[in-house]
Write a protein that holds these residues in place. Structure first.
Motif, PDB file in Angstrom:
ATOM      1  N   ALA A  67       0.837  -1.210   0.000  1.00  0.00           N
ATOM      2  CA  ALA A  67       0.000   0.000   0.000  1.00  0.00           C
ATOM      3  C   ALA A  67       0.871   1.258   0.000  1.00  0.00           C
ATOM      4  CB  ALA A  67      -0.935   0.005   1.201  1.00  0.00           C
ATOM      5  N   ALA A  68       1.987   1.201   0.704  1.00  0.00           N
ATOM      6  CA  ALA A  68       2.866   2.376   0.753  1.00  0.00           C
ATOM      7  C   ALA A  68       3.566   2.593  -0.597  1.00  0.00           C
ATOM      8  CB  ALA A  68       3.912   2.201   1.850  1.00  0.00           C
ATOM      9  N   LEU A  69       3.705   1.539  -1.337  1.00  0.00           N
ATOM     10  CA  LEU A  69       4.475   1.582  -2.585  1.00  0.00           C
ATOM     11  C   LEU A  69       3.647   2.029  -3.787  1.00  0.00           C
ATOM     12  CD1 LEU A  69       7.335   0.600  -3.305  1.00  0.00           C
ATOM     13  CD2 LEU A  69       6.325  -1.636  -3.841  1.00  0.00           C
ATOM     14  N   VAL A  70       2.361   1.723  -3.751  1.00  0.00           N
ATOM     15  CA  VAL A  70       1.508   1.963  -4.923  1.00  0.00           C
ATOM     16  C   VAL A  70       0.899   3.359  -4.857  1.00  0.00           C
ATOM     17  CG1 VAL A  70      -0.594   1.177  -6.115  1.00  0.00           C
ATOM     18  CG2 VAL A  70       1.027  -0.488  -5.213  1.00  0.00           C
ATOM     19  N   GLN A  71       0.901   4.020  -6.003  1.00  0.00           N
ATOM     20  CA  GLN A  71       0.341   5.377  -6.038  1.00  0.00           C
ATOM     21  C   GLN A  71      -1.180   5.325  -5.913  1.00  0.00           C
ATOM     22  OE1 GLN A  71       2.137   5.963  -9.907  1.00  0.00           O
ATOM     23  NE2 GLN A  71       0.142   6.015 -10.888  1.00  0.00           N
ATOM     24  N   PRO A  72      -1.791   6.416  -5.457  1.00  0.00           N
ATOM     25  CA  PRO A  72      -3.250   6.444  -5.350  1.00  0.00           C
ATOM     26  C   PRO A  72      -3.886   6.051  -6.687  1.00  0.00           C
ATOM     27  CG  PRO A  72      -2.296   8.413  -4.366  1.00  0.00           C
ATOM     28  CD  PRO A  72      -1.166   7.679  -5.030  1.00  0.00           C
ATOM     29  N   ASP A  73      -4.895   5.210  -6.621  1.00  0.00           N
ATOM     30  CA  ASP A  73      -5.605   4.705  -7.788  1.00  0.00           C
ATOM     31  C   ASP A  73      -4.806   3.643  -8.559  1.00  0.00           C
ATOM     32  OD1 ASP A  73      -8.116   4.809  -8.951  1.00  0.00           O
ATOM     33  OD2 ASP A  73      -7.359   5.926 -10.684  1.00  0.00           O
ATOM     34  N   GLY A  74      -3.612   3.299  -8.078  1.00  0.00           N
ATOM     35  CA  GLY A  74      -2.830   2.226  -8.705  1.00  0.00           C
ATOM     36  C   GLY A  74      -3.421   0.862  -8.363  1.00  0.00           C
ATOM     37  N   ARG A  75      -2.811  -0.174  -8.896  1.00  0.00           N
ATOM     38  CA  ARG A  75      -3.366  -1.515  -8.746  1.00  0.00           C
ATOM     39  C   ARG A  75      -2.360  -2.497  -8.133  1.00  0.00           C
ATOM     40  NH1 ARG A  75      -7.122   1.118  -9.965  1.00  0.00           N
ATOM     41  NH2 ARG A  75      -8.646   0.820 -11.627  1.00  0.00           N
ATOM     42  N   TRP A  76      -2.890  -3.421  -7.352  1.00  0.00           N
ATOM     43  CA  TRP A  76      -2.125  -4.627  -6.963  1.00  0.00           C
ATOM     44  C   TRP A  76      -2.848  -5.801  -7.602  1.00  0.00           C
ATOM     45  CZ3 TRP A  76      -1.214  -6.490  -1.197  1.00  0.00           C
ATOM     46  CH2 TRP A  76      -0.294  -7.548  -1.216  1.00  0.00           C
ATOM     47  N   ARG A  77      -2.178  -6.485  -8.505  1.00  0.00           N
ATOM     48  CA  ARG A  77      -2.775  -7.618  -9.214  1.00  0.00           C
ATOM     49  C   ARG A  77      -2.175  -8.907  -8.666  1.00  0.00           C
ATOM     50  NH1 ARG A  77      -5.557  -5.357 -13.318  1.00  0.00           N
ATOM     51  NH2 ARG A  77      -4.783  -3.356 -14.086  1.00  0.00           N
ATOM     52  N   LEU A  78      -3.049  -9.834  -8.351  1.00  0.00           N
ATOM     53  CA  LEU A  78      -2.612 -11.117  -7.795  1.00  0.00           C
ATOM     54  C   LEU A  78      -3.281 -12.255  -8.550  1.00  0.00           C
ATOM     55  CD1 LEU A  78      -3.742  -9.227  -4.983  1.00  0.00           C
ATOM     56  CD2 LEU A  78      -1.843 -10.617  -4.182  1.00  0.00           C
ATOM     57  N   ALA A  79      -2.605 -13.391  -8.601  1.00  0.00           N
ATOM     58  CA  ALA A  79      -3.231 -14.596  -9.168  1.00  0.00           C
ATOM     59  C   ALA A  79      -2.727 -15.800  -8.385  1.00  0.00           C
ATOM     60  CB  ALA A  79      -2.872 -14.743 -10.650  1.00  0.00           C
ATOM     61  N   THR A  80      -3.621 -16.757  -8.212  1.00  0.00           N
ATOM     62  CA  THR A  80      -3.225 -18.014  -7.559  1.00  0.00           C
ATOM     63  C   THR A  80      -4.114 -19.148  -8.054  1.00  0.00           C
ATOM     64  OG1 THR A  80      -2.873 -19.160  -5.444  1.00  0.00           O
ATOM     65  CG2 THR A  80      -4.706 -17.605  -5.518  1.00  0.00           C
ATOM     66  N   ASP A  81      -3.577 -20.341  -7.983  1.00  0.00           N
ATOM     67  CA  ASP A  81      -4.376 -21.525  -8.351  1.00  0.00           C
ATOM     68  C   ASP A  81      -4.756 -22.311  -7.097  1.00  0.00           C
ATOM     69  OD1 ASP A  81      -1.626 -22.103  -8.048  1.00  0.00           O
ATOM     70  OD2 ASP A  81      -1.848 -24.015  -9.084  1.00  0.00           O
ATOM     71  N   TRP A  82      -4.630 -21.701  -5.941  1.00  0.00           N
ATOM     72  CA  TRP A  82      -4.979 -22.384  -4.692  1.00  0.00           C
ATOM     73  C   TRP A  82      -6.147 -21.647  -4.050  1.00  0.00           C
ATOM     74  CZ3 TRP A  82      -3.010 -26.995  -3.100  1.00  0.00           C
ATOM     75  CH2 TRP A  82      -1.917 -27.460  -3.837  1.00  0.00           C
ATOM     76  N   ASP A  83      -7.309 -22.299  -4.022  1.00  0.00           N
ATOM     77  CA  ASP A  83      -8.520 -21.640  -3.495  1.00  0.00           C
ATOM     78  C   ASP A  83      -8.320 -21.116  -2.086  1.00  0.00           C
ATOM     79  OD1 ASP A  83      -9.945 -22.012  -5.767  1.00  0.00           O
ATOM     80  OD2 ASP A  83     -11.090 -23.751  -5.049  1.00  0.00           O
ATOM     81  N   HIS A  84      -7.616 -21.897  -1.278  1.00  0.00           N
ATOM     82  CA  HIS A  84      -7.468 -21.487   0.110  1.00  0.00           C
ATOM     83  C   HIS A  84      -6.649 -20.196   0.209  1.00  0.00           C
ATOM     84  CE1 HIS A  84      -6.157 -21.385   4.295  1.00  0.00           C
ATOM     85  NE2 HIS A  84      -7.259 -22.077   4.556  1.00  0.00           N
ATOM     86  N   TYR A  85      -5.621 -20.122  -0.635  1.00  0.00           N
ATOM     87  CA  TYR A  85      -4.788 -18.906  -0.634  1.00  0.00           C
ATOM     88  C   TYR A  85      -5.598 -17.735  -1.191  1.00  0.00           C
ATOM     89  CZ  TYR A  85      -0.168 -16.503  -0.709  1.00  0.00           C
ATOM     90  OH  TYR A  85       0.913 -15.682  -0.478  1.00  0.00           O
ATOM     91  N   ALA A  86      -6.395 -17.994  -2.234  1.00  0.00           N
ATOM     92  CA  ALA A  86      -7.235 -16.925  -2.798  1.00  0.00           C
ATOM     93  C   ALA A  86      -8.155 -16.379  -1.700  1.00  0.00           C
ATOM     94  CB  ALA A  86      -8.049 -17.458  -3.968  1.00  0.00           C
ATOM     95  N   GLY A  87      -8.731 -17.276  -0.920  1.00  0.00           N
ATOM     96  CA  GLY A  87      -9.614 -16.850   0.172  1.00  0.00           C
ATOM     97  C   GLY A  87      -8.843 -16.048   1.214  1.00  0.00           C
TER      98      GLY A  87
END
Ligand SMILES: C[S@@+](CC[C@H](N)C(=O)[O-])C[C@H]1O[C@@H](n2cnc3c(N)ncnc32)[C@H](O)[C@@H]1O
Length: 236
Positions: free
Chosen positions: A168-188
């Protein structure tokens, strides 16, 4: 307190050694001097830590001011090389602890190094607290972070409340953090951390633009796991 108890729980284990395949070593020898940033190490060569007093200035490194993407755990560089090729007008800094992965990525660049890419061989969970100016990233990408599926290993997962603060400190306002995972538990678990975080707002569960098919996605799909993409917006 013992040294063992003081050691941070890491999101990675040092896999084997730092030996590179010959073609990757050749690419390393050719490009690393220019593309892998030579950062000061408080615990000596071979450490994944970066001196916390050390800062990098992306505009100075790239010689221009451009949207900056930070990729955390770029692995063998499939997403990085694809995206940096597709978006020459953006700059990319990849943090990766696994040197053979960086070597492999450099080899993927072929005969022409990508001038809009740099690497830091470092533990992102720690280094990103201090390495870059606050608000300097347009986007942060964390694709298929090590899933640590066993319950006793969940504490090793990279996406945690602490790490959500760091990003959060690194990303500019209105910027994005994109994540992907193939593990449902981790996604949750990612959703639990980020949906409850005041800095972040979920804006998409569609496939991240520029995220190509990688070994990890293919492996997950073949094993019958579902892929989850999450994009969070940094609140202004
Ligand atoms: C499962 S791989 C995924 C690689 C790539 N993102 C992909 O989708 O093909 C996870 C990568 O994250 C790296 N990694 C794990 N913890 C890290 C950390 N704290 N800092 C930097 N890299 C890390 C690992 O070395 C590994 O290469």
């Amino acid at each position: 307190m013992t040294a063992h108890r003081l050691a941070r729980t890491r999101s990675f284990t040092r896999r084997g050694d730092r030996m590179l395949k010959r073609s990757h070593q050749e690419a390393w020898d050719r490009y690393a001097g220019d593309l892998v940033l030579d950062v000061p190490r408080p615990h000596g060569e071979g450490s994944t830590a970066v001196d916390p007093a050390y800062r990098i200035d992306p505009a100075q490194i790239f010689g221009r001011s451009a949207p900056l993407v930070i990729e955390i755990g770029s692995g063998s560089g499939d997403a990085l090389v694809h995206a940096a090729t597709e978006r020459p007008e953006w700059d990319f800094i990849a943090l990766e602890v696994w040197r053979p992965g960086i070597g492999h990525t450099l080899a993927k660049m072929g005969r022409e190094p990508l001038t809009n890419v740099r690497f830091v061989e470092a533990d992102a969970a720690i280094a990103l607290r201090t390495l870059l100016p606050p608000g300097s990233a347009h986007e942060v990408w964390t694709f298929f972070p090590d899933p640590w599926p066993k319950t006793r290993h969940h504490k090793r997962r990279l996406v945690s409340p602490d790490f959500a603060d760091t990003v959060a400190a690194l990303v500019q306002p209105d910027g994005r953090w994109r994540l992907a995972t193939d593990w449902d538990h981790y996604a949750g678990a990612m959703r639990q951390v980020l949906d409850g975080h005041t800095a972040w707002e979920l804006v998409s569960t569609g496939r991240a633009p520029l995220r190509p098919m990688t070994r990890f996605e293919r492996r997950g799909t073949e094993a019958g796991r579902q892929i989850t993409d999450l994009a969070y917006r940094r609140h202004p």
